[in-house]
Design a protein around this motif. Structure first.
Motif, mmCIF file in Angstrom:
data_model
loop_
_atom_site.group_PDB
_atom_site.id
_atom_site.type_symbol
_atom_site.label_atom_id
_atom_site.label_comp_id
_atom_site.label_asym_id
_atom_site.label_seq_id
_atom_site.Cartn_x
_atom_site.Cartn_y
_atom_site.Cartn_z
ATOM 1 N N ALA A 10 -24.188 7.504 5.415
ATOM 2 C CA ALA A 10 -24.832 7.173 6.690
ATOM 3 C C ALA A 10 -23.867 7.346 7.853
ATOM 4 O O ALA A 10 -24.243 7.850 8.919
ATOM 5 N N ARG A 11 -22.598 6.947 7.672
ATOM 6 C CA ARG A 11 -21.602 7.109 8.735
ATOM 7 C C ARG A 11 -21.325 8.577 9.024
ATOM 8 O O ARG A 11 -21.174 8.976 10.185
ATOM 9 N N ILE A 12 -21.268 9.388 7.993
ATOM 10 C CA ILE A 12 -21.044 10.829 8.181
ATOM 11 C C ILE A 12 -22.228 11.443 8.929
ATOM 12 O O ILE A 12 -22.036 12.255 9.848
ATOM 13 N N MET B 72 -22.229 13.287 12.583
ATOM 14 C CA MET B 72 -22.759 14.642 12.776
ATOM 15 C C MET B 72 -23.806 14.662 13.896
ATOM 16 O O MET B 72 -23.821 15.585 14.715
ATOM 17 N N TYR B 73 -24.682 13.651 13.954
ATOM 18 C CA TYR B 73 -25.688 13.579 15.025
ATOM 19 C C TYR B 73 -25.021 13.442 16.396
ATOM 20 O O TYR B 73 -25.444 14.073 17.360
ATOM 21 N N HIS C 298 -23.422 16.791 17.270
ATOM 22 C CA HIS C 298 -24.484 17.748 17.585
ATOM 23 C C HIS C 298 -25.098 17.447 18.954
ATOM 24 O O HIS C 298 -25.359 18.354 19.756
ATOM 25 N N GLY C 299 -25.294 16.174 19.227
ATOM 26 C CA GLY C 299 -25.848 15.781 20.520
ATOM 27 C C GLY C 299 -24.913 16.143 21.665
ATOM 28 O O GLY C 299 -25.338 16.643 22.706
ATOM 29 N N LEU C 300 -23.620 15.912 21.476
ATOM 30 C CA LEU C 300 -22.651 16.231 22.528
ATOM 31 C C LEU C 300 -22.577 17.737 22.788
ATOM 32 O O LEU C 300 -22.427 18.156 23.945
ATOM 33 N N THR C 301 -22.674 18.532 21.739
ATOM 34 C CA THR C 301 -22.621 19.984 21.932
ATOM 35 C C THR C 301 -23.863 20.505 22.637
ATOM 36 O O THR C 301 -23.831 21.572 23.245
ATOM 37 N N ASN C 302 -24.957 19.755 22.586
ATOM 38 C CA ASN C 302 -26.195 20.160 23.250
ATOM 39 C C ASN C 302 -26.456 19.383 24.539
ATOM 40 O O ASN C 302 -27.557 19.439 25.083
ATOM 41 N N GLY C 303 -25.462 18.649 25.006
ATOM 42 C CA GLY C 303 -25.595 17.948 26.279
ATOM 43 C C GLY C 303 -26.333 16.636 26.205
ATOM 44 O O GLY C 303 -26.698 16.067 27.232
ATOM 45 N N LYS D 141 -26.175 12.700 25.242
ATOM 46 C CA LYS D 141 -25.225 11.632 24.933
ATOM 47 C C LYS D 141 -25.939 10.555 24.119
ATOM 48 O O LYS D 141 -26.835 9.878 24.623
ATOM 49 N N LEU D 142 -25.534 10.437 22.853
ATOM 50 C CA LEU D 142 -26.137 9.437 21.965
ATOM 51 C C LEU D 142 -25.253 8.192 21.953
ATOM 52 O O LEU D 142 -24.023 8.288 22.027
ATOM 53 N N PRO D 143 -25.847 7.017 21.838
ATOM 54 C CA PRO D 143 -25.028 5.797 21.784
ATOM 55 C C PRO D 143 -24.245 5.735 20.467
ATOM 56 O O PRO D 143 -24.708 6.181 19.413
#
Length: 182
Positions: free
Chosen positions: A119-121, A125-126, A129-134, A136-138
């Motif tokens: 789950a941590r991995i 990864m999410y 992936h979110g940062l590379t697509n602009g 920002k996930l908490p």
């Protein structure tokens, strides 16, 4: 050569107590610290004692900030300080580099074999992936991960052992005369 024997005894005792009880006892550290100072004074004179005291201070200083930040136990700090008293400044500086490497490997192993690794991995990864697509996930707020501890005395001992072997191994005297000449 006497310093190798003293270091070997110290490491064996402290690793065993750190694994079994997660403690490194003052009743072991302080007598060995005093013995190191006295032996350096007797064998190498005032310069030996000064070198041993410098090693003590440097060993203490290396782990003092992590201790104040709550990431290190007092026994670990004192153990590295006693190693500095036994072997000197240069030894404890190099051993601390190897100690940090060994501690990092231990931390990765602990993280990999702890419950919830998958789950941590996936969370990491999410986020990447979110940062590379602009997007920002908490960051996840995982309290359990902050509570995970392991006996860092093992990493300290591994660093000291590696540095000892790098210098010629335990119980092999290459003309070393104490902490001043390390």
């Amino acid at each position: 050569m006497w310093s190798d024997y003293l270091l070997f005894i110290l490491l064996i005792i402290c690793v065993v107590t750190d694994i079994r009880e997660r403690k490194i006892y003052n009743s072991i550290l302080y007598p060995i610290l005093c013995a190191a100072w006295i032996l350096h004074l007797v064998v190498d004179g005032t310069s030996g004692l000064i070198g041993s005291l410098q090693g003590t201070v440097v060993g203490l200083g290396i782990l003092l900030i992590p201790f104040f930040l709550g990431g290190m136990g007092a026994g670990d700090v004192k153990l590295l300080s006693v190693i500095g008293a036994i072997k000197g400044v240069q030894f404890v500086l190099m051993a601390s580099l190897y100690m940090a490497f060994a501690g990092g490997i231990m931390a990765i192993i602990v993280l990999l074999f702890r419950k919830g690794t998958k789950a941590r991995i996936m969370q990491a990864m999410y986020i990447v992936h979110g940062l590379t697509n602009g997007v920002k996930l908490p960051l996840p707020n995982e309290k359990e991960g902050l509570k995970t501890v392991f006996p860092y005395g093992i990493a300290i001992a591994a660093g000291a052992i590696f540095q000892t072997f790098r210098q010629g191994g335990f119980f092999y005297d290459k003309g070393r005369t104490g902490p001043v000449a390390c």
